[in-house]
Design an enzyme around this catalytic site. Structure first.
Site, PDB file in Angstrom:
ATOM      1  N   ASP A  81       1.070  -1.212   0.079  1.00 26.24           N
ATOM      2  CA  ASP A  81      -0.255  -0.123   0.128  1.00 26.24           C
ATOM      3  C   ASP A  81       0.850   1.374  -0.102  1.00 26.24           C
ATOM      4  O   ASP A  81       0.292   2.494  -0.278  1.00 26.24           O
ATOM      5  CB  ASP A  81      -0.996  -0.067   1.115  1.00 26.24           C
ATOM      6  CG  ASP A  81      -0.277  -0.144   2.594  1.00 26.24           C
ATOM      7  OD1 ASP A  81       0.837  -0.229   2.520  1.00 26.24           O
ATOM      8  OD2 ASP A  81      -1.162   0.148   3.377  1.00 26.24           O
ATOM      9  N   SER A  82       2.300   0.874   0.064  1.00 31.30           N
ATOM     10  CA  SER A  82       3.169   2.272  -0.143  1.00 31.30           C
ATOM     11  C   SER A  82       2.784   2.611  -1.700  1.00 31.30           C
ATOM     12  O   SER A  82       3.410   3.717  -2.019  1.00 31.30           O
ATOM     13  CB  SER A  82       4.569   1.820  -0.056  1.00 31.30           C
ATOM     14  OG  SER A  82       4.909   0.614  -0.827  1.00 31.30           O
ATOM     15  N   ASP A 122      -1.142  -5.861   0.013  1.00 26.91           N
ATOM     16  CA  ASP A 122      -1.527  -5.517   0.791  1.00 26.91           C
ATOM     17  C   ASP A 122      -3.072  -5.064   0.948  1.00 26.91           C
ATOM     18  O   ASP A 122      -3.671  -4.614   0.211  1.00 26.91           O
ATOM     19  CB  ASP A 122      -0.889  -4.232   1.076  1.00 26.91           C
ATOM     20  CG  ASP A 122       0.201  -3.968   1.816  1.00 26.91           C
ATOM     21  OD1 ASP A 122       0.390  -4.966   2.706  1.00 26.91           O
ATOM     22  OD2 ASP A 122       1.088  -3.288   1.818  1.00 26.91           O
ATOM     23  N   LYS A 152      -1.364  -9.422   2.578  1.00 27.83           N
ATOM     24  CA  LYS A 152      -0.674  -8.903   3.746  1.00 27.83           C
ATOM     25  C   LYS A 152      -1.413  -7.819   4.442  1.00 27.83           C
ATOM     26  O   LYS A 152      -2.236  -7.363   4.035  1.00 27.83           O
ATOM     27  CB  LYS A 152       0.720  -8.208   3.360  1.00 27.83           C
ATOM     28  CG  LYS A 152       1.833  -7.798   4.560  1.00 27.83           C
ATOM     29  CD  LYS A 152       2.787  -7.531   4.168  1.00 27.83           C
ATOM     30  CE  LYS A 152       3.045  -5.996   3.712  1.00 27.83           C
ATOM     31  NZ  LYS A 152       2.728  -4.824   4.554  1.00 27.83           N
ATOM     32  N   GLU A 185      -1.413  -5.597   8.407  1.00 30.04           N
ATOM     33  CA  GLU A 185      -0.429  -4.937   9.687  1.00 30.04           C
ATOM     34  C   GLU A 185      -1.269  -5.165  10.929  1.00 30.04           C
ATOM     35  O   GLU A 185      -2.358  -5.273  10.795  1.00 30.04           O
ATOM     36  CB  GLU A 185      -0.480  -3.484   9.439  1.00 30.04           C
ATOM     37  CG  GLU A 185       0.445  -3.235   8.124  1.00 30.04           C
ATOM     38  CD  GLU A 185       0.628  -1.593   8.075  1.00 30.04           C
ATOM     39  OE1 GLU A 185       0.186  -0.892   8.905  1.00 30.04           O
ATOM     40  OE2 GLU A 185       0.949  -1.350   6.841  1.00 30.04           O
ATOM     41  N   GLU A 239       9.086  -4.541  10.405  1.00 29.17           N
ATOM     42  CA  GLU A 239       9.719  -3.188   9.912  1.00 29.17           C
ATOM     43  C   GLU A 239      10.357  -2.488  11.226  1.00 29.17           C
ATOM     44  O   GLU A 239       9.733  -2.165  12.572  1.00 29.17           O
ATOM     45  CB  GLU A 239       8.516  -2.584   9.254  1.00 29.17           C
ATOM     46  CG  GLU A 239       8.863  -0.954   8.583  1.00 29.17           C
ATOM     47  CD  GLU A 239       7.996  -0.678   7.910  1.00 29.17           C
ATOM     48  OE1 GLU A 239       7.113  -1.036   7.246  1.00 29.17           O
ATOM     49  OE2 GLU A 239       8.100   0.657   7.347  1.00 29.17           O
TER      50      GLU A 239
END
Ligand code: KIV
Length: 281
Positions: free
Chosen positions: A49-50, A88, A118, A120, A186
């Protein structure tokens, strides 16, 4: 030889099996051309999602939507043959309940053909990870600095220092126990990354988490040097494409203004000449 040692598409199972061996190689890809480049050399292609910050100019990843991720996922799918494609789940599309996560993750898999999603979060997401993995959706977890939590962290700061170490450790254990096939660590200190990597049974994929991890991930645009003004400590720049692109555009602009471009070889005459190789127009 890649970490997974496979000619056919890499599976989450092969990623788990690679733990402790040759480090897993992962890079982000958001487009078909970048996916082709990543596919040649990497085990895992992450549609992160970056993309919101890197390609869409958003100030954080919080404004990224499921539709954006699906669009980039479809583009990346067209460029991959070998690498495992992980997409993501964006902020706001999975945290509410395991059911919400399943609805959106299953849509993501059906529409993009990705091999895994993915998400978080650590202990708070364990129930959701168990729900998804029990229903056919492989999950890569992400703990330590989780950029979707930027507002609660108060910035993109290193996580797991001092007393905070136990929280990050508990998060990593929780996602591994819940069935994630790998976990991104991270921005955590090296000693903590080493301890987590030794303790949990699934591969750790580090970004700003040292070579103690079972693999590494970077944002491709960062390691290619696309941004002249963004130089995080954990990124090694393998190229300076941003500076090179700027010089190329400067030269083009100067040529156009001086009428040096287009030159004779770029111009069509009344009668066709032999076209250069690759020219189909
Ligand atoms: O969104 C992303 O690109 C990521 C990686 C940096 C791990 O989550």
């Amino acid at each position: 030889m890649s970490a997974t040692g496979q000619a056919r598409a890499v599976t989450p199972r092969q990623v788990v099996a690679a733990k402790g061996g040759t480090p897993l190689v992962c890079l982000t890809a958001y487009t078909t051309p970048m996916a082709r480049l990543v596919d040649t050399h990497c085990d895992i292609a992450l549609v992160g999602d970056s993309v919101g910050m890197v390609l869409h100019g958003l100030p954080s990843t919080l404004g990224v939507t499921l539709d954006m991720m699906i669009m980039h996922g479809k583009a990346v799918r067209r460029g991959l043959e070998h690498a495992l494609m992980v997409v993501d789940l964006p902020f706001g599309f999975y945290e509410e309940s395991p059911e919400q996560a399943f609805r959106n993750a299953s849509r993501m898999m059906a529409e993009t053909g990705c091999g895994a999603v993915k998400l978080e979060g650590g202990e708070t997401m364990a129930e959701t990870i168990r729900f998804l993995t029990g229903r056919g959706i492989p999950v890569m977890a992400h703990v330590g600095l989780t950029p979707q939590g930027v507002n609660t962290f108060g910035g993109y700061t290193v996580q797991g220092r001092g007393k905070d170490r136990d929280r990050v450790l508990a998060d990593a254990r929780a996602v591994a126990d819940a069935g994630a096939f790998a976990v991104v660590l991270e921005k955590v200190p090296e000693a903590l990354a080493r301890r987590i990597t030794e303790e949990i049974a699934i591969p750790t994929i580090g970004i700003g988490a040292s070579a103690a991890c079972d693999g590494q991930v970077l944002v491709a645009d960062d390691m290619l040097g696309m941004f002249t003004d963004f130089r995080p400590k954990f990124v090694k720049r393998y190229a300076e494409l941003g500076a090179e692109a700027s010089s190329a555009i400067e030269a083009y602009a100067a040529d156009v203004r001086a009428r040096r471009f287009p030159a004779e070889e770029h111009v069509f005459g009344e009668t066709p000449k032999a076209a250069p190789k690759g020219d189909t127009k």
